[in-house]
Design a protein around this motif. Structure first.
Motif, mmCIF file in Angstrom:
data_model
loop_
_atom_site.group_PDB
_atom_site.id
_atom_site.type_symbol
_atom_site.label_atom_id
_atom_site.label_comp_id
_atom_site.label_asym_id
_atom_site.label_seq_id
_atom_site.Cartn_x
_atom_site.Cartn_y
_atom_site.Cartn_z
ATOM 1 N N LEU A 1 26.762 -33.542 -13.216
ATOM 2 C CA LEU A 1 26.102 -33.430 -14.505
ATOM 3 C C LEU A 1 24.772 -34.178 -14.484
ATOM 4 O O LEU A 1 23.763 -33.654 -14.958
ATOM 5 N N SER A 2 24.753 -35.369 -13.917
ATOM 6 C CA SER A 2 23.502 -36.125 -13.877
ATOM 7 C C SER A 2 22.464 -35.422 -13.002
ATOM 8 O O SER A 2 21.269 -35.473 -13.286
ATOM 9 N N ASN A 3 22.909 -34.742 -11.940
ATOM 10 C CA ASN A 3 21.975 -33.976 -11.117
ATOM 11 C C ASN A 3 21.364 -32.842 -11.912
ATOM 12 O O ASN A 3 20.170 -32.562 -11.794
ATOM 13 N N LEU A 4 22.176 -32.164 -12.720
ATOM 14 C CA LEU A 4 21.661 -31.085 -13.559
ATOM 15 C C LEU A 4 20.682 -31.612 -14.594
ATOM 16 O O LEU A 4 19.642 -31.004 -14.846
ATOM 17 N N ILE A 5 21.012 -32.742 -15.188
ATOM 18 C CA ILE A 5 20.127 -33.341 -16.187
ATOM 19 C C ILE A 5 18.813 -33.740 -15.534
ATOM 20 O O ILE A 5 17.742 -33.473 -16.080
ATOM 21 N N THR A 6 18.894 -34.355 -14.360
ATOM 22 C CA THR A 6 17.679 -34.775 -13.653
ATOM 23 C C THR A 6 16.812 -33.575 -13.322
ATOM 24 O O THR A 6 15.597 -33.598 -13.519
ATOM 25 N N ARG A 7 17.433 -32.503 -12.824
ATOM 26 C CA ARG A 7 16.660 -31.292 -12.502
ATOM 27 C C ARG A 7 16.044 -30.685 -13.743
ATOM 28 O O ARG A 7 14.909 -30.218 -13.719
ATOM 29 N N SER A 8 16.785 -30.687 -14.832
ATOM 30 C CA SER A 8 16.277 -30.138 -16.086
ATOM 31 C C SER A 8 15.072 -30.940 -16.572
ATOM 32 O O SER A 8 14.065 -30.368 -16.989
ATOM 33 N N LEU A 9 15.183 -32.263 -16.501
ATOM 34 C CA LEU A 9 14.068 -33.114 -16.931
ATOM 35 C C LEU A 9 12.853 -32.910 -16.037
ATOM 36 O O LEU A 9 11.721 -32.833 -16.522
ATOM 37 N N SER A 10 13.074 -32.791 -14.744
ATOM 38 C CA SER A 10 11.967 -32.567 -13.814
ATOM 39 C C SER A 10 11.315 -31.208 -14.058
ATOM 40 O O SER A 10 10.095 -31.083 -13.995
ATOM 41 N N SER A 11 12.131 -30.212 -14.340
ATOM 42 C CA SER A 11 11.595 -28.874 -14.635
ATOM 43 C C SER A 11 10.751 -28.894 -15.901
ATOM 44 O O SER A 11 9.680 -28.277 -15.960
ATOM 45 N N ARG A 12 11.233 -29.601 -16.903
ATOM 46 C CA ARG A 12 10.468 -29.704 -18.154
ATOM 47 C C ARG A 12 9.161 -30.458 -17.924
ATOM 48 O O ARG A 12 8.117 -30.097 -18.480
ATOM 49 N N ALA A 13 9.213 -31.492 -17.091
ATOM 50 C CA ALA A 13 7.989 -32.242 -16.779
ATOM 51 C C ALA A 13 6.981 -31.337 -16.072
ATOM 52 O O ALA A 13 5.787 -31.369 -16.383
ATOM 53 N N ASN A 14 7.471 -30.524 -15.138
ATOM 54 C CA ASN A 14 6.578 -29.589 -14.455
ATOM 55 C C ASN A 14 5.981 -28.580 -15.430
ATOM 56 O O ASN A 14 4.809 -28.212 -15.314
ATOM 57 N N ALA A 15 6.768 -28.136 -16.385
ATOM 58 C CA ALA A 15 6.267 -27.201 -17.394
ATOM 59 C C ALA A 15 5.161 -27.854 -18.228
ATOM 60 O O ALA A 15 4.145 -27.221 -18.529
ATOM 61 N N HIS A 16 5.340 -29.118 -18.574
ATOM 62 C CA HIS A 16 4.313 -29.815 -19.360
ATOM 63 C C HIS A 16 3.044 -30.024 -18.533
ATOM 64 O O HIS A 16 1.941 -29.958 -19.074
ATOM 65 N N ARG A 17 3.190 -30.249 -17.236
ATOM 66 C CA ARG A 17 1.998 -30.356 -16.387
ATOM 67 C C ARG A 17 1.241 -29.027 -16.353
ATOM 68 O O ARG A 17 0.013 -29.004 -16.394
ATOM 69 N N ALA A 18 1.980 -27.934 -16.305
ATOM 70 C CA ALA A 18 1.348 -26.607 -16.323
ATOM 71 C C ALA A 18 0.652 -26.366 -17.658
ATOM 72 O O ALA A 18 -0.470 -25.829 -17.691
ATOM 73 N N MET A 19 1.285 -26.782 -18.748
ATOM 74 C CA MET A 19 0.656 -26.630 -20.065
ATOM 75 C C MET A 19 -0.589 -27.502 -20.175
ATOM 76 O O MET A 19 -1.576 -27.108 -20.808
ATOM 77 N N ALA A 20 -0.560 -28.671 -19.551
ATOM 78 C CA ALA A 20 -1.730 -29.556 -19.563
ATOM 79 C C ALA A 20 -2.896 -28.889 -18.840
ATOM 80 O O ALA A 20 -4.031 -28.910 -19.338
ATOM 81 N N LYS A 21 -2.617 -28.286 -17.693
ATOM 82 C CA LYS A 21 -3.682 -27.595 -16.959
ATOM 83 C C LYS A 21 -4.209 -26.413 -17.762
ATOM 84 O O LYS A 21 -5.414 -26.170 -17.816
ATOM 85 N N ALA A 22 -3.317 -25.693 -18.406
ATOM 86 C CA ALA A 22 -3.730 -24.556 -19.225
ATOM 87 C C ALA A 22 -4.583 -25.009 -20.401
ATOM 88 O O ALA A 22 -5.536 -24.316 -20.794
ATOM 89 N N ALA A 23 -4.272 -26.171 -20.952
ATOM 90 C CA ALA A 23 -5.034 -26.690 -22.085
ATOM 91 C C ALA A 23 -6.493 -26.927 -21.714
ATOM 92 O O ALA A 23 -7.385 -26.771 -22.551
ATOM 93 N N LEU A 24 -6.736 -27.281 -20.460
ATOM 94 C CA LEU A 24 -8.109 -27.539 -20.032
ATOM 95 C C LEU A 24 -8.973 -26.289 -20.068
ATOM 96 O O LEU A 24 -10.194 -26.366 -20.222
ATOM 97 N N PHE A 25 -8.343 -25.123 -19.932
ATOM 98 C CA PHE A 25 -9.095 -23.872 -19.872
ATOM 99 C C PHE A 25 -8.982 -23.039 -21.143
ATOM 100 O O PHE A 25 -9.427 -21.898 -21.177
ATOM 101 N N ALA A 26 -8.392 -23.610 -22.182
ATOM 102 C CA ALA A 26 -8.215 -22.893 -23.437
ATOM 103 C C ALA A 26 -9.566 -22.676 -24.118
ATOM 104 O O ALA A 26 -10.549 -23.363 -23.832
ATOM 105 N N ASP A 27 -9.589 -21.718 -25.001
ATOM 106 C CA ASP A 27 -10.807 -21.404 -25.739
ATOM 107 C C ASP A 27 -10.849 -22.271 -26.998
ATOM 108 O O ASP A 27 -10.680 -21.786 -28.120
#
Length: 68
Positions: free
Chosen positions: A6-32
């Protein structure tokens, strides 16, 4: 043993969400939007990614401590 899985799943989920936020941060730089808005969104998503990574590390460390 089940709590380890369970903790491995939680850790992976948190890491995946962090990666998603990094992608959103990069996208924010190029927004109109204004420079100020883009920077605000970028900073928000980077901060959220850092918080999620810290929680993932804490969860992983706690599960290793519980296993020993």
């Amino acid at each position: 043993m089940a709590s380890l899985r369970l903790s491995n799943l939680i850790t992976r989920s948190l890491s995946s969400r962090a990666n998603a936020h990094r992608a959103m941060a990069k996208a924010a730089l190029f927004a109109d939007s204004s420079t100020r808005t883009r920077l605000t969104r970028y900073n928000h998503h980077i901060e959220k990614a850092q918080q999620l990574e810290a929680r993932a590390l804490e969860t992983a460390t706690r599960s290793v401590g519980a296993a020993s």
